[in-house]
Design a protein around this motif. Structure first.
Motif, PDB file in Angstrom:
ATOM      1  N   ARG A 464      35.749  31.846   5.423  1.00  0.00           N
ATOM      2  CA  ARG A 464      35.658  32.269   3.802  1.00  0.00           C
ATOM      3  C   ARG A 464      36.869  32.175   2.988  1.00  0.00           C
ATOM      4  O   ARG A 464      36.863  31.612   2.064  1.00  0.00           O
ATOM      5  CB  ARG A 464      35.162  33.669   3.628  1.00  0.00           C
ATOM      6  N   ARG A 468      38.019  29.219   0.081  1.00  0.00           N
ATOM      7  CA  ARG A 468      38.174  29.679  -1.567  1.00  0.00           C
ATOM      8  C   ARG A 468      39.385  28.821  -1.987  1.00  0.00           C
ATOM      9  O   ARG A 468      39.531  28.665  -3.040  1.00  0.00           O
ATOM     10  CB  ARG A 468      38.497  31.185  -1.372  1.00  0.00           C
ATOM     11  N   PRO A 471      38.974  24.393  -0.807  1.00  0.00           N
ATOM     12  CA  PRO A 471      37.468  23.982  -1.049  1.00  0.00           C
ATOM     13  C   PRO A 471      37.236  22.584  -0.401  1.00  0.00           C
ATOM     14  O   PRO A 471      36.072  22.409   0.094  1.00  0.00           O
ATOM     15  CB  PRO A 471      37.078  24.246  -2.332  1.00  0.00           C
TER      16      PRO A 471
END
Length: 484
Positions: A464, A468, A471
């Protein structure tokens, strides 16, 4: 259309292998684009250049690949320029600090090789008691630079180990009993993101700070670390070499040390080895003061030794007395397990693995077989801890065991890698822990599952965070443990 090799000398083209020539032709335009885009602080080098050869070279020959070119960025902004170019073309690349990775392809590539060699500064800040260090350094350089100030960093234990990979993987140190892992002493990172921006990452960005503490090269390229420093006097220690008939005695002495010595300034690494078919052992011992209290290391000093180099010395001298490995290999692999502590049954098994594997693998061009036993003091993973880290995901007591095999010819790569995995599995079965302790990423073989290093929930959180900050997944084009 101009031929892609037309600017290269004919003699050089003739010397290139088919694979090298293909890689160079495929990525030559990218190399030239980088060369035209970076500032005068940076440069690009091609096969045939001494600098290129130095840039791609690794401690283990099996970790070296022939890149289309090497890039030595001299500024963080130029690192960003390179990342934008390789990202736009989905070009494979590598980022190399000290070059001590044993896993093939982790800091090498057939594409664009980024060498951090020009990030070689060490800046000590007396008021904050921190040091900011470049990621192109090896720990020897850092220790020598800090010595005049009477301070030190929680860093590598043997000569030739790179700052970058070591720190991004966690970092076990001679000073870990007192101050925890290297990641526990980090204050900030200068990080170049794949969109080219440069930012200082601190604990104020809790997720990214956590991820960079052991999560490897998945979030961008780190150009500098700022770490806490600690007072450093002269130290006591060095290296003792034993012949094969003393292996059992040394193994027993190691258990005695683990179970009886509680002084946090004392630390050892016991290595049981077979070199060119001949068994032997090496002890590295350390005491963080000019002299050790009487009796601290008697269990080792009383064993007949082939040679001893143990004395009061500078920290730099101690590190350089301890070779990164006794026989620099043409090819090598590490693997590892983590144990709650070393037991008599486990130690017996390690001795047997050393002797049996050493004898067997020596017949397959094995030059050096080593089991490196690293006991640490109880509670050391809680020392100096101010926040959680990606590695280790649990702070339960655990000590790493490093399995290191070195050999000479590529045709037996798979055989030696499989043997290392098999040996690790055998030893882990003897440990018999219901919950496997996390494996140290800097020792783990290249196909180790992410959950074995970062726990059940760690990989998802790391993914995750990577999504962020990166990307487009540019860092997936580089080697290392990837967050697929």
């Amino acid at each position: 259309m101009r031929h892609p090799f037309s600017s290269l000398p004919r003699a050089l083209i003739a010397l290139l292998s088919v694979r090298q020539a293909y890689a160079l032709g495929e990525y030559l335009d990218v190399c030239n684009q980088i060369k035209a885009s970076v500032s005068n602080a940076s440069d690009v080098f091609f096969p045939g250049s001494i600098t290129y050869s130095n840039d791609i070279e690794h401690w283990a020959g099996s970790s070296t690949q022939q890149a289309a070119c090497s890039v030595e960025p001299g500024t963080a902004a130029d690192v960003g320029t390179v990342l934008k170019i390789v990202g736009a073309g989905a070009v494979p690349f590598a980022v190399k600090g000290g070059g001590h990775a044993s896993n093939p392809g982790f800091s090498s590539t057939t594409g664009i090789h980024i060498s951090m060699a020009r990030f070689s500064d060490v800046v000590y800040n007396a008021s904050s008691k921190t040091a900011t260090i470049g990621t192109g350094l090896v720990w020897d350089d850092v220790y020598a630079a800090l010595e005049p100030y009477g301070v030190n960093i929680v860093g590598g234990r043997v000569t030739g180990v790179g700052v970058a990979g070591f720190t991004l993987g966690g970092g076990y140190s001679w000073k870990s009993n007192q101050y925890g892992l290297t990641v526990d002493t980090l204050v900030s990172y200068e990080l170049v993101f794949t969109n080219g921006t440069v930012r200082t990452v601190t604990a104020s960005d809790a997720d990214l700070f956590w991820a960079l503490k052991g999560g490897g090269n998945n979030f961008g390229v780190v150009t500098h670390f700022t770490l806490k420093t600690f007072p450093q006097t002269e130290v006591y220690g060095g290296i003792i070499i034993y012949t094969g008939d003393q292996i059992a005695a040394l193994a027993n002495a190691t258990l005695t040390f683990q179970n009886t010595v509680t002084d946090l300034k004392a630390a050892i690494i016991t290595t049981l080895n077979v070199a060119a078919g001949l068994p032997g052992a090496v002890l590295l011992l350390f005491y963080d003061a000019p002299t050790a209290p009487a009796g601290t290391f008697d269990m080792f000093m009383n064993i007949p030794a082939f040679s001893k180099d143990v004395k009061t010395r500078s920290f730099s001298s101690l590190v350089q007395a301890a070779p990164s490995d006794a026989v620099p290999p043409t090819r090598a692999i590490f693997d590892t397990i983590t144990v709650p502590s070393y037991t008599p049954a486990l130690m017996t098994a390690i001795v047997n693995e050393t002797l049996v594997r050493g004898s067997t693998l020596a017949l397959q061009t094995g030059t050096f077989i080593s089991y490196e036993i690293e006991p640490f003091a109880q509670g050391f993973l809680q020392r100096n801890r101010t926040s959680d880290s990606a590695y280790p995901p649990t702070r339960s007591q655990g000590a790493p065991l490093n399995i290191y095999y070195g050999w000479t010819i590529p045709t037996v790569d798979t055989s030696f890698q499989d043997a290392a995995r098999d040996s690790a599995a055998r030893l882990e079965s003897i440990v018999g822990t219901r919950t496997k302790l996390p494996r140290y990423p800097n020792y783990a073989i290249y196909d180790t599952p992410l959950t074995d290093m970062y726990g059940a929930s760690g990989p998802a959180r790391l993914k995750r965070i990577a999504q962020r900050v990166d990307p487009k997944g540019v860092m997936k084009l580089a080697g290392g443990f990837k967050l697929q």
